[in-house]
Design an enzyme around this catalytic site. Structure first.
Site, PDB file in Angstrom:
ATOM      1  N   ARG A  59       7.510  17.853 -36.272  1.00 47.55           N
ATOM      2  CA  ARG A  59       7.421  17.739 -34.816  1.00 47.55           C
ATOM      3  C   ARG A  59       8.229  18.785 -34.076  1.00 47.55           C
ATOM      4  O   ARG A  59       7.741  19.472 -33.188  1.00 47.55           O
ATOM      5  CB  ARG A  59       7.999  16.383 -34.351  1.00 47.55           C
ATOM      6  CG  ARG A  59       7.056  15.307 -34.045  1.00 47.55           C
ATOM      7  CD  ARG A  59       7.815  13.982 -34.181  1.00 47.55           C
ATOM      8  NE  ARG A  59       8.332  13.906 -35.540  1.00 47.55           N
ATOM      9  CZ  ARG A  59       7.620  13.481 -36.561  1.00 47.55           C
ATOM     10  NH1 ARG A  59       6.429  13.029 -36.376  1.00 47.55           N
ATOM     11  NH2 ARG A  59       8.097  13.474 -37.780  1.00 47.55           N
ATOM     12  N   ARG A 109      17.435  25.101 -36.723  1.00 45.76           N
ATOM     13  CA  ARG A 109      17.752  23.822 -37.384  1.00 45.76           C
ATOM     14  C   ARG A 109      18.463  24.167 -38.681  1.00 45.76           C
ATOM     15  O   ARG A 109      18.014  25.024 -39.442  1.00 45.76           O
ATOM     16  CB  ARG A 109      16.482  23.028 -37.673  1.00 45.76           C
ATOM     17  CG  ARG A 109      16.769  21.821 -38.560  1.00 45.76           C
ATOM     18  CD  ARG A 109      15.653  20.841 -38.607  1.00 45.76           C
ATOM     19  NE  ARG A 109      15.542  20.104 -37.356  1.00 45.76           N
ATOM     20  CZ  ARG A 109      14.797  19.006 -37.225  1.00 45.76           C
ATOM     21  NH1 ARG A 109      14.091  18.541 -38.238  1.00 45.76           N
ATOM     22  NH2 ARG A 109      14.748  18.375 -36.071  1.00 45.76           N
ATOM     23  N   HIS A 137      21.250  16.771 -31.898  1.00 46.09           N
ATOM     24  CA  HIS A 137      19.849  17.184 -31.770  1.00 46.09           C
ATOM     25  C   HIS A 137      19.529  17.086 -30.275  1.00 46.09           C
ATOM     26  O   HIS A 137      18.840  16.176 -29.827  1.00 46.09           O
ATOM     27  CB  HIS A 137      18.993  16.226 -32.607  1.00 46.09           C
ATOM     28  CG  HIS A 137      17.570  16.642 -32.782  1.00 46.09           C
ATOM     29  ND1 HIS A 137      17.015  17.746 -32.160  1.00 46.09           N
ATOM     30  CD2 HIS A 137      16.564  16.095 -33.523  1.00 46.09           C
ATOM     31  CE1 HIS A 137      15.746  17.845 -32.510  1.00 46.09           C
ATOM     32  NE2 HIS A 137      15.459  16.858 -33.336  1.00 46.09           N
TER      33      HIS A 137
HETATM   34  C1  NCD Z   1      14.685  13.513 -36.336  1.00 43.10           C
HETATM   35  C2  NCD Z   1      15.546  14.580 -36.968  1.00 43.10           C
HETATM   36  O1  NCD Z   1      15.043  15.462 -37.664  1.00 43.10           O
HETATM   37  O2  NCD Z   1      16.723  14.515 -36.722  1.00 43.10           O
HETATM   38  N1  NCD Z   1      13.354  13.865 -36.234  1.00 43.10           N
HETATM   39  C3  NCD Z   1      12.975  14.649 -35.188  1.00 43.10           C
HETATM   40  O3  NCD Z   1      13.520  15.698 -34.931  1.00 43.10           O
HETATM   41  N2  NCD Z   1      11.975  14.175 -34.423  1.00 43.10           N
HETATM   42  C4  NCD Z   1      14.899  12.178 -36.883  1.00 43.10           C
HETATM   43  C5  NCD Z   1      14.686  11.918 -38.336  1.00 43.10           C
HETATM   44  O4  NCD Z   1      14.537  12.822 -39.164  1.00 43.10           O
HETATM   45  O5  NCD Z   1      14.686  10.725 -38.684  1.00 43.10           O
END
Ligand code: NCD
Length: 309
Positions: A59, A109, A137
């Site tokens: 996502r 990331r 995040h």
């Molecule tokens: C989250 C993440 O990667 O921190 N997902 C995201 O970015 N939508 C949550 C998760 O991995 O559970």
């Protein structure tokens, strides 16, 4: 306020309430843009953005890329699995090599908490943290609180419970900062082993009984158990976790009120939330994803306008 108080988006911790208001106002505009037949604006035609993903993502990576393309930025993508990081190159060297190709902004990331902060001090580009280990995040918390504002009219004064693996969740920490900054009342709920000891010092309540937490709240944000960040066992079995902390239709129907259900994705259906709840009208999970693009467009646009000056 017409510009952000920061040059990078490293965490919600570094933002002011006015920054969030400006991001939301800008996102309102971009949300209207992406619902037009022509979903693109030329705003960032002279800006190049590198998306550096050293950790898995679906996502967030797609959402950033789409946001950048809707703003007409030039985009390059990099994922650690296919890069020279595996050959022993340092993070600063990797990023400086990319920047020497005239890149203006880096969306990153990374599995290490603080990686974005480190980069912002060592390279000459605007940095957006797209998740740094179990730390922050920020764009997720912005899109989450934006989605609450959209559904309930405001964030201030709302009661929000974050349920599940608080200890390993960057979504939880960023949401706590974003919700508190906007005046929401926040509780966390989960197994005691997955609730950090410092949590109350952030002005957050703790409730270990899911039913009580749900009865209290206006919004429940259900988190995934971050198995990939666990080197020991924090609860006996997944089945037991689901029995105590899983959200299902029966418990939702037993409340004497309607609540809004959120999830950042990816969902483990049948573990933290059942399909009949995730797919119900209570859930705003896909609205969150849709709002993610507008929020990321707003953040990128506002940071890019600071670079040009
Ligand atoms: C989250 C993440 O990667 O921190 N997902 C995201 O970015 N939508 C949550 C998760 O991995 O559970």
């Amino acid at each position: 306020m017409s510009e952000l108080s920061v040059d990078h988006l490293l965490g919600i911790k570094y933002l002011k309430k006015e920054d969030i208001e400006l991001i939301f106002k800008t996102a309102d505009h971009f949300k209207e843009v992406i619902n037009r037949p022509i979903k693109k604006v030329p705003s960032l035609r002279d800006v190049t953005i590198a998306n550096l993903f050293f950790e898995n993502s679906t996502r967030t990576r797609l959402s950033f890329e789409l946001a950048e393309k809707r703003l007409s930025a030039d985009v390059i993508n990099f994922s650690a699995a296919s890069s020279s990081v595996k050959k022993g190159e340092t993070l600063i060297d990797t990023v400086n090599n990319i920047l020497s190709m005239k890149v203006d902004m880096v969306v990153m990331r990374h599995p290490n908490p603080g990686a974005g902060i480190f980069l912002s001090k060592n390279v000459n580009a605007s940095i957006i943290n797209a998740g740094d280990g179990a730390h922050e995040h920020p764009t997720q918390a912005l899109l989450d609180t934006y989605s609450i504002r959209e559904r309930l009219g405001s964030v201030g004064g709302k009661k929000v419970v974050i349920v599940g693996d608080i200890l390993h969740s960057r979504v939880a920490l960023s949401n706590i900062f974003a919700l508190k900054l906007q005046g929401a009342d926040v509780k966390v709920c989960g197994p005691k082993t997955l609730i950090p000891k410092y949590i109350e010092s952030l002005g957050v309540g703790v409730e270990t009984d899911l039913r009580k937490a749900l009865q209290w709240c206006d919004v429940a944000n259900m988190l995934r158990v971050q198995n990939e960040r666990m080197d020991i066992s924090y609860f006996p079995t997944t089945r037991e976790y689901t029995q105590q902390f899983g959200l299902n239709k029966k418990i939702l129907d037993s409340l004497d009120k309607e609540i809004v259900v959120m999830h950042p994705g990816p969902i483990n259906r049948g573990v933290e939330i059942t399909s009949d709840v995730a797919d119900s009208e209570h859930a705003i999970i896909l609205n969150q994803v849709q709002n993610g693009v507008a929020i990321r467009m707003a953040v990128i646009y506002l940071l890019a306008s600071k670079i040009k000056q």
